[in-house]
Design an enzyme around this catalytic site. Structure first.
Site, PDB file in Angstrom:
ATOM      1  N   HIS A 133      27.270  -5.407 118.757  1.00  0.00           N
ATOM      2  CA  HIS A 133      28.063  -5.325 119.975  1.00  0.00           C
ATOM      3  C   HIS A 133      27.649  -4.100 120.794  1.00  0.00           C
ATOM      4  CE1 HIS A 133      30.634  -8.225 117.890  1.00  0.00           C
ATOM      5  NE2 HIS A 133      31.186  -8.490 119.064  1.00  0.00           N
ATOM      6  N   LYS A 137      32.307  -0.609 121.755  1.00  0.00           N
ATOM      7  CA  LYS A 137      33.263  -1.317 120.906  1.00  0.00           C
ATOM      8  C   LYS A 137      33.729  -0.378 119.799  1.00  0.00           C
ATOM      9  CE  LYS A 137      33.954  -5.606 118.268  1.00  0.00           C
ATOM     10  NZ  LYS A 137      35.233  -5.907 118.969  1.00  0.00           N
TER      11      LYS A 137
END
Length: 250
Positions: A133, A137
């Site tokens: 990600h 995040k």
């Protein structure tokens, strides 16, 4: 009938996306858009709450909605199986409590990828998950990866299969074990989201990969959850329950 939606985390990326979708839909209406400074009482009076905040704030939002008799769609990551059990208990013990739908990922493709992984898991004894990600995040492993590993573990157990071949205890680079399955997390600038499930057997490997290329991939799932939550009951996890894919214990 118009569904009035309160968005908690309205100033974040997912909150902004959800707000645009709600304002563009004929059957949805923005009841309130909450930032981190807004009181939880601003949720009151909504037909459904969408929680897209962060792990530290999510629990209070969900509990307020449950006690207020408001259905809630939880798009915030970081909800472990143990924490969800606590919400199930709260819903059972609270008079007038409505549905709580936990959605680790609003992408239809991601949900299907998880379903395919659960289907394949009972045929392979060696399984690992790699999820990547964007650098911002805050949680790892991702909620999607946790959900995928848990469903693969459940599928193997239901079929009477033993746990997957886990790494030795001294192999610290082999990822975090979730339901006995190693999960590796990458957080890097330039990425949005990707998950690979790698399954190995005698003489072959299988990879199930889902890549998120744009936040527009979340739109159909957000709208589906918001429209179905007011008529739902109890606690459920994943869009698969709404898509009737027949996976998962909840």
């Amino acid at each position: 009938m118009t569904i009035r939606v309160a968005v908690a985390g309205a100033t974040g990326k997912m909150g902004q996306l959800a707000t645009r979708l709600i304002e563009a839909a004929d059957d949805l209406e923005l009841h309130a858009g909450l930032d981190s400074r807004a009181p939880l009482s601003a949720l009151d009076g909504a037909d459904v709450v969408l929680d897209v905040t962060h792990p530290a704030a999510s629990a209070g939002i969900v509990e307020h909605a449950v006690r207020g008799g408001i259905p809630v769609v939880v798009g915030t990551s970081g909800w472990s199986a143990d924490r969800i059990v606590g919400i199930e208990r709260l819903v059972r013990d609270t008079e007038g409590a409505r549905a709580v739908l936990f959605v680790p990922n609003f992408s239809i493709g991601s949900v299907l990828g998880t379903a395919f992984a659960a289907l394949a898991a009972r045929f392979f004894d060696s399984i690992e998950v790699v999820e990547a990600h964007h650098a911002g995040k805050v949680d790892s492993p991702s909620g999607t990866a946790v959900r995928t590993a848990e469903l693969m573990g459940e599928a193997r157990a239901a079929a009477g299969e033993p746990p997957v071949a886990a790494p030795h205890v001294d192999q610290r680079a082999r990822g975090q074990l979730v339901a006995g399955i190693p999960v590796h997390s990458l957080r890097m600038t330039g990425l949005l989201a990707e998950q690979r499930v790698l399954l190995g057997g005698d003489g072959e490997t299988l990879q199930i990969t889902h890549s998120t290329l744009s936040s527009s991939s979340y739109e159909a799932g957000i709208l589906l959850a918001l429209r179905r939550a007011p008529g739902a009951e109890g606690v459920s996890v994943g869009l698969d329950a709404l898509l009737e894919l027949g996976i998962g214990a909840r």
